[in-house]
Design an enzyme around this catalytic site. Structure first.
Site, short mmCIF file in Angstrom:
data_model
loop_
_atom_site.label_atom_id
_atom_site.label_comp_id
_atom_site.label_asym_id
_atom_site.label_seq_id
_atom_site.Cartn_x
_atom_site.Cartn_y
_atom_site.Cartn_z
N TRP A 74 -11.84 3.94 -11.36
CA TRP A 74 -12.91 4.54 -10.55
C TRP A 74 -13.45 5.83 -11.16
O TRP A 74 -14.44 6.36 -10.70
CB TRP A 74 -12.41 4.80 -9.13
CG TRP A 74 -11.09 5.49 -9.04
CD1 TRP A 74 -10.88 6.83 -9.07
CD2 TRP A 74 -9.83 4.87 -8.91
NE1 TRP A 74 -9.53 7.08 -8.97
CE2 TRP A 74 -8.87 5.90 -8.86
CE3 TRP A 74 -9.40 3.54 -8.82
CZ2 TRP A 74 -7.50 5.65 -8.73
CZ3 TRP A 74 -8.05 3.31 -8.69
CH2 TRP A 74 -7.11 4.33 -8.65
N GLU A 76 0.56 -1.63 -12.54
CA GLU A 76 -0.78 -1.70 -11.94
C GLU A 76 -1.61 -2.88 -12.45
O GLU A 76 -2.84 -2.86 -12.42
CB GLU A 76 -1.55 -0.38 -12.16
CG GLU A 76 -0.78 0.87 -11.78
CD GLU A 76 -0.67 1.09 -10.27
OE1 GLU A 76 -0.99 0.17 -9.51
OE2 GLU A 76 -0.27 2.20 -9.88
N PHE A 94 -7.75 5.65 -14.71
CA PHE A 94 -8.21 5.19 -13.40
C PHE A 94 -9.61 4.59 -13.51
O PHE A 94 -10.55 5.26 -13.93
CB PHE A 94 -8.24 6.35 -12.40
CG PHE A 94 -6.88 6.81 -11.99
CD1 PHE A 94 -6.17 6.13 -11.01
CD2 PHE A 94 -6.29 7.92 -12.58
CE1 PHE A 94 -4.90 6.55 -10.62
CE2 PHE A 94 -5.04 8.35 -12.19
CZ PHE A 94 -4.33 7.65 -11.22
N LYS A 154 5.83 2.17 -5.92
CA LYS A 154 5.88 0.92 -6.69
C LYS A 154 6.21 1.19 -8.16
O LYS A 154 7.13 0.59 -8.72
CB LYS A 154 4.54 0.18 -6.55
CG LYS A 154 4.25 -0.28 -5.13
CD LYS A 154 2.92 -0.98 -5.00
CE LYS A 154 1.74 -0.04 -5.13
NZ LYS A 154 1.67 0.94 -4.02
N THR A 155 5.45 2.08 -8.78
CA THR A 155 5.72 2.42 -10.18
C THR A 155 7.07 3.10 -10.33
O THR A 155 7.81 2.83 -11.29
CB THR A 155 4.59 3.32 -10.72
OG1 THR A 155 3.37 2.58 -10.74
CG2 THR A 155 4.89 3.79 -12.13
N THR A 156 7.40 3.97 -9.39
CA THR A 156 8.69 4.66 -9.43
C THR A 156 9.83 3.66 -9.42
O THR A 156 10.80 3.79 -10.19
CB THR A 156 8.82 5.62 -8.24
OG1 THR A 156 7.67 6.46 -8.20
CG2 THR A 156 10.06 6.47 -8.35
N ASN A 158 0.80 -1.23 0.00
CA ASN A 158 0.00 0.00 0.00
C ASN A 158 0.83 1.27 0.00
O ASN A 158 0.28 2.37 -0.07
CB ASN A 158 -0.93 0.01 1.22
CG ASN A 158 -1.98 -1.07 1.13
OD1 ASN A 158 -2.39 -1.49 0.04
ND2 ASN A 158 -2.43 -1.56 2.28
N LYS A 180 3.82 4.18 -1.12
CA LYS A 180 4.18 4.96 -2.31
C LYS A 180 5.49 4.43 -2.91
O LYS A 180 6.41 4.10 -2.17
CB LYS A 180 4.35 6.42 -1.92
CG LYS A 180 4.96 7.33 -2.98
CD LYS A 180 5.08 8.75 -2.46
CE LYS A 180 6.02 9.61 -3.31
NZ LYS A 180 5.62 9.65 -4.72
#
Length: 203
Positions: free
Chosen positions: A100, A135, A98, A44-46, A40, A42
């Site tokens: 959502w 993602e 996104f 992951k993509t970085t 959860n 900050k």
């Protein structure tokens, strides 16, 4: 530092070097690996894009499929597109961004299928050294994609190809498949304290 402490420190470092050297000696297998970056927190993509840029620095060819953030301009992708290394990367973004934002499962499902078709193509191509599926975990969580089919496609990829998967709430099947799993914990985040997301820092 006095001499006894220096000698003790040097001895500890020597023992550590011996352990590291032995581990390097044991690691003789050469093949592509699966890296899963989940949790959860900050970054992951970085982290995944950092590995992508590392691969490009070694002259590798890569493919990137973004399943969530594709419609938002991010520094990682902007930099990549402006770089001379862009020619070595095949890039595809899921059309709806996104999930959502749409509240439309059918549209998201179609977009996920299209994005996965690009990913599956990359996973079959032996000329692609690294595939980043950013993602992807959300596509499995919301059942836009079939977990078993995704796992099988990754497992059946060319032997020297490395795959990086990012996203929260990774399925157990992905954890089992991965060679390296990093879980980023959410200890503290400025956004939760009311700090606005900033270009160049958060995206």
């Amino acid at each position: 530092m006095d001499e006894d402490k220096k000698l003790s420190h040097n001895a500890r470092m020597q023992r550590k070097k011996e352990v590291v050297d032995a581990a390097i000696e044991r690691a003789r297998e050469e093949r592509g690996i699966v890296i899963l970056i989940t949790g959860n927190g900050k970054g992951k993509t970085t982290s995944a894009f950092g590995t992508l840029y590392r691969a490009l620095g070694h002259g590798r060819r890569a493919g990137v499929v973004q399943f969530i953030k594709g419609t938002q301009a991010t520094g990682e992708v902007t930099f990549l597109q402006q770089s001379s290394a862009a020619a070595a990367v095949q890039y595809h973004a899921m059309a709806t961004g996104f999930t959502w934002n749409t509240q439309d499962w059918d549209a998201d499902k179609r977009a996920a299928d299209e994005a996965w078709a690009q990913a599956a193509r990359l996973l079959r191509d032996p000329a692609v050294d690294l595939v980043l599926l950013d993602e992807l975990t959300y596509m499995l969580k919301y059942r836009y994609l079939d977990t078993a089919a995704v796992v099988e496609a990754i497992r059946s990829r060319p032997p020297m190809q490395t795959v990086i998967v990012t996203g929260r709430a990774a399925k157990p099947e992905l954890v089992e498949l991965a060679d390296t799993v990093s879980e980023i914990a959410d200890c503290k985040h400025a956004f939760k304290a009311g700090v606005k997301a900033q270009p160049g820092i958060d995206f």
